[in-house]
Design an enzyme around this catalytic site. Structure first.
Site, PDB file in Angstrom:
ATOM      1  N   ARG A   1      56.072  43.150  31.840  1.00 38.55           N
ATOM      2  CA  ARG A   1      56.439  42.642  30.522  1.00 38.55           C
ATOM      3  C   ARG A   1      57.811  43.184  30.155  1.00 38.55           C
ATOM      4  NH1 ARG A   1      53.116  39.592  31.537  1.00 38.55           N
ATOM      5  NH2 ARG A   1      51.283  38.911  30.327  1.00 38.55           N
TER       6      ARG A   1
ATOM      7  N   GLU B   1      61.881  33.664  26.528  1.00 34.99           N
ATOM      8  CA  GLU B   1      61.753  32.774  27.685  1.00 34.99           C
ATOM      9  C   GLU B   1      61.559  31.333  27.206  1.00 34.99           C
ATOM     10  OE1 GLU B   1      58.756  34.034  30.418  1.00 34.99           O
ATOM     11  OE2 GLU B   1      59.526  36.079  30.566  1.00 34.99           O
TER      12      GLU B   1
ATOM     13  N   HIS C   1      60.665  34.223  35.656  1.00 35.98           N
ATOM     14  CA  HIS C   1      59.225  34.494  35.460  1.00 35.98           C
ATOM     15  C   HIS C   1      58.385  33.717  36.465  1.00 35.98           C
ATOM     16  CE1 HIS C   1      56.100  35.891  32.270  1.00 35.98           C
ATOM     17  NE2 HIS C   1      55.669  36.058  33.516  1.00 35.98           N
TER      18      HIS C   1
END
Length: 319
Positions: free
Chosen positions: A238, A267, A286
């Site tokens: 994270r 994001e 990601h």
């Protein structure tokens, strides 16, 4: 009227091909969205006519302000069995059932090693030079064998990363606030005496902690200053665990050899974000959870969640 289901952030346009969406029956109409909605107003406009929303990871928050504006919504399916950006109390107040899916630990562990190896051997720089007709060999790779790998967190993903490190012949240690020697012995690694000792002693540091009040900002300027100038830092967990401004400082100042990131505070990462041009950074969008098998699990179980809800017996209920 059919039960309408929106699938968010289907960037690769594969959601409808990796699961049998006909399984719940003809009552379900599935609409994938391949573009990200960045604001609450955009989400409300797109989702107002849907009974169900399938959302990936924790990219799209569902606070009370949004849930209150989606009166038709009845089912929210999130990938994974934990989602900190959904207001579960507001969901209940609005009559929205929240369900999850299983998630494999293997893809993020594999991507961790892709980043770590890419950094250690300068793969992006060397590949770019080779394809552009540039210099033949311009970097000297960092070794893995005999070097120290420090893991912040030794859960499912951390343990998988540890075992690969051991296979490379690395000296692997781990630390987290509640980590025990019994657990490190089980995995076959050393228990670091402290977070500070792990950071100072490691040649490679990889983050595998859940985000919580205790871990938010765990690595700030003081902690990053403990890293060796030859050390590499990888985060596939994270973003908020590492202070972003402090990390940018050490990268620009060359106080560590490099960093590998797969997670970000925002994001998708905005086009003008400073991380997009930061030196000594290997960054991926990601991808930790993005694998064919994992997507088949996500979307397949999302279909199962929808079917169970329509049958009046929801499964994998969260919150």
């Amino acid at each position: 009227m059919p039960f309408r289901c929106a699938v968010l952030d289907d960037f690769q346009n594969v959601a409808t091909t990796l699961a049998d969406w006909s399984a719940p029956g003809h009552r379900v109409e599935v609409v994938p969205f391949t573009e990200h909605f960045g604001t609450e107003d955009e989400l409300v406009a797109a989702l107002a006519d849907f009974d169900c929303v399938v959302t990936l990871r924790e990219r799209v928050p569902f606070p009370a302000s949004l849930l209150n504006r989606l009166p038709r919504l009845r089912l929210l399916v999130a990938s994974g069995m934990r989602n900190s950006v959904i207001d579960h109390a507001a969901a209940r107040a609005n009559g929205v059932t929240v369900c999850g899916t299983e998630s494999s630990s293997t893809p993020p562990a594999e991507l961790t090693w892709a980043l770590l190896l890419g950094l250690a051997r300068g793969l992006v720089q060397e590949n770019g030079a080779l394809r552009a007709g540039g210099p033949w060999q311009s970097t000297v790779g960092a070794d893995l064998h005999g070097r120290r790998l420090g893991l912040l967190g030794l859960g499912k993903v951390g343990a998988l990363v540890a075992r690969v490190g051991l296979a490379f012949g690395m000296d692997v240690s781990a630390w987290s606030q509640n980590l025990t020697e019994e657990r490190t012995d089980e995995v076959g690694v050393r228990l670091a005496p402290s977070k500070e000792a792990l950071l100072a002693d490691s040649d490679y540091v990889s983050v595998h902690l859940a985000l919580s009040d205790r871990t938010r900002g765990l690595l700030g300027a003081t902690e990053l200053a403990l890293l060796k100038p030859t050390a590499y830092l990888v985060n596939t967990s994270r973003a908020a665990i590492i202070d972003q401004a402090a990390l940018l400082d050490v990268l620009h100042e060359g106080r560590i050899a490099g960093a590998g990131l797969d997670v970000y505070d925002v994001e998708p990462l905005p086009g003008d974000h400073p991380l997009r041009t930061a030196p000594r950074l290997l960054a991926t969008p990601h991808l930790g959870y993005v694998s064919r098998a994992n997507y088949q699990r996500y979307y397949g179980q999302a279909v199962g969640d929808i079917r169970a809800y329509l049958e009046g017996a929801p499964v994998r209920v969260l919150g």
